[in-house]
Design an enzyme around this catalytic site. Structure first.
Site, PDB file in Angstrom:
ATOM      1  N   THR A  46      -7.318  37.282  15.346  1.00 28.60           N
ATOM      2  CA  THR A  46      -8.122  37.180  16.557  1.00 28.60           C
ATOM      3  C   THR A  46      -9.179  38.269  16.521  1.00 28.60           C
ATOM      4  OG1 THR A  46      -6.826  38.762  17.865  1.00 28.60           O
ATOM      5  CG2 THR A  46      -6.074  36.470  17.851  1.00 28.60           C
ATOM      6  N   ILE A 110      -4.365  41.753  16.613  1.00 29.52           N
ATOM      7  CA  ILE A 110      -5.048  42.015  17.876  1.00 29.52           C
ATOM      8  C   ILE A 110      -5.892  43.262  17.703  1.00 29.52           C
ATOM      9  CG2 ILE A 110      -3.072  43.316  18.816  1.00 29.52           C
ATOM     10  CD1 ILE A 110      -3.908  42.207  21.604  1.00 29.52           C
ATOM     11  N   ILE A 141      -2.495  45.632  14.144  1.00 33.12           N
ATOM     12  CA  ILE A 141      -3.506  46.197  15.026  1.00 33.12           C
ATOM     13  C   ILE A 141      -4.812  46.300  14.239  1.00 33.12           C
ATOM     14  CG2 ILE A 141      -4.133  48.105  16.522  1.00 33.12           C
ATOM     15  CD1 ILE A 141      -1.555  46.539  17.326  1.00 33.12           C
ATOM     16  N   LYS A 142      -5.854  45.665  14.756  1.00 34.59           N
ATOM     17  CA  LYS A 142      -7.140  45.641  14.049  1.00 34.59           C
ATOM     18  C   LYS A 142      -7.976  46.859  14.429  1.00 34.59           C
ATOM     19  CE  LYS A 142      -9.275  41.717  13.163  1.00 34.59           C
ATOM     20  NZ  LYS A 142      -9.959  40.416  13.372  1.00 34.59           N
ATOM     21  N   ILE A 143      -8.393  47.586  13.419  1.00 35.32           N
ATOM     22  CA  ILE A 143      -9.237  48.769  13.585  1.00 35.32           C
ATOM     23  C   ILE A 143     -10.479  48.581  12.727  1.00 35.32           C
ATOM     24  CG2 ILE A 143      -9.404  51.269  13.214  1.00 35.32           C
ATOM     25  CD1 ILE A 143      -6.376  51.430  13.621  1.00 35.32           C
TER      26      ILE A 143
END
Length: 373
Positions: A46, A110, A141-143
């Site tokens: 996403t 996310i 976790i998207k960084i």
């Protein structure tokens, strides 16, 4: 589950196929479960644009908006709750795949609030908060791979949280991302964490590279320039894979692997073809390589299933050819550094804009719910 032949061929070649889309409507209608069953996807990604589109359409979020408005939640809290609820539900749906693949797939991503893309400490805090809220082992976790994002990646990995590094465009930045991952693993190991539970993918963006470079080639307009259209993105990604092979063959990596560490797999993102003159499966069939992920919008996934020709590895052994493409672009005066820096700036701006629209939409829903009470 019997996978469509092209998806099975990708799996046999070491490619995990993920869907680049998520919405509550997909979850509640059973559509996502159907896509898993009939189209063979093994994960979901996403981003702020996807969530903005999901919340802007239909009424799937109306009931929760009313509940949140009733509890006095502000817009940031509401967005946080809505998005983490969706990701948690998707994680539960993918749990059998996660368990079957020992944590390799069955993943759902996310993204941290894109307004934090240039803020290291705030990104780390938000990543921890998201991981705790979703509370599922397969969440990524998207960084973003901004300069400020690199130390955040290290810090979050060191905490034992799995990370999907996003918005990678240049080879130099990609190498820095892999270094950030290794540093995080080294810190996690020193802190006594189990490295086998930490996973990561590095999302290398593809189609946007062709869109930007093609426009510059067309502005030049020469025969030599026009002949290079549609070649830069695949060449760039192939050279990224070369860098991946180099980094994950070093003694530094081997020491971590001996302690149970997992590869940080390259993930090909932005794989929907934007130029109708190009094959609509270009960024899938031309980037087949072992230990990769390809995340696709559903129209690209459908095109691959319908007529994708997967013939095995299309990356290794083609590095000299790929480098020649970049050298030829440089010879025409197209600056690789200028292109990739511009794409990173635009990528952050697009996600910030989508997030702003998401906040506006949710704010309006909260206000409407308050008025209706």
């Amino acid at each position: 589950m019997t996978q469509p032949a092209p998806i099975q061929a990708l799996a046999d070649a070491g490619v995990s196929v993920w869907l680049d889309d998520l919405s509550r409507e997909r979850l509640r209608s059973g559509n996502l479960a159907e896509v898993i069953e009939t189209k063979g996807i093994v994960g979901v990604t996403t981003n702020p644009s996807i969530f903005q589109a999901a919340l802007a359409e239909g009424d799937a979020y109306d009931a929760q908006a009313a509940e949140l408005a009733g509890s006095g939640a502000d817009v940031d809290e509401a967005v946080f709750r809505m998005t983490t609820d969706d990701v948690r539900e998707a994680c539960d749906l993918f749990r059998p795949i996660y368990e079957r693949t020992d944590g390799l797939d069955g993943r759902v991503s996310i993204e941290v609030d894109p307004r934090l893309a240039r803020k290291t400490e705030e990104t780390v805090a938000e990543a921890k908060k998201l991981a705790a809220a979703v509370d599922r082992p397969q969440v990524y976790i998207k960084i973003p791979a901004t300069q400020e994002g690199l130390p955040a990646i290290t810090a979050v990995i060191a905490e034992g949280i799995s990370v999907n590094v996003t918005l990678i465009f240049s080879l130099e930045r990609y190498r820095a991302v892999m270094n950030a991952y290794l540093e995080g693993l080294e810190q996690a190991l020193a802190a006594g964490k189990d490295l086998s539970t930490i996973h990561s993918v590095a999302s290398f963006f593809v189609s946007r590279v062709d869109s930007e470079i093609d426009s510059r080639l067309e502005a030049i307009g020469s025969k030599e320039a026009l002949a290079l259209r549609g070649k830069a993105a695949v060449a760039n990604a192939r050279l990224a894979y070369q860098a991946f092979e180099e980094v994950f063959a070093t003694p530094r990596w081997q020491r971590l692997a001996d302690e149970g560490a997992n590869l940080q797999r390259p993930l090909w993102a932005s794989t929907g073809v934007k130029n109708p003159d190009y094959p609509d499966t270009l960024y899938v069939t031309d980037l087949v390589a072992a230990s990769t992920v390809n995340t696709m919008p559903e129209n690209t996934l459908d095109a691959v299933i319908d007529h994708g020709e997967v013939t095995g590895d299309e990356v290794t052994g083609r590095y000299a050819e790929a480098q020649q493409v970049l050298d030829d672009l440089d010879g025409l005066g197209i600056s690789y550094t200028d292109v990739t820096e511009q794409l990173e700036r635009e990528g952050v701006e697009k996600f910030e804009q989508a997030w702003g629209e998401l906040l506006e939409g949710v704010s309006a829903e909260l206000a409407k719910a308050v008025t209706a009470r």
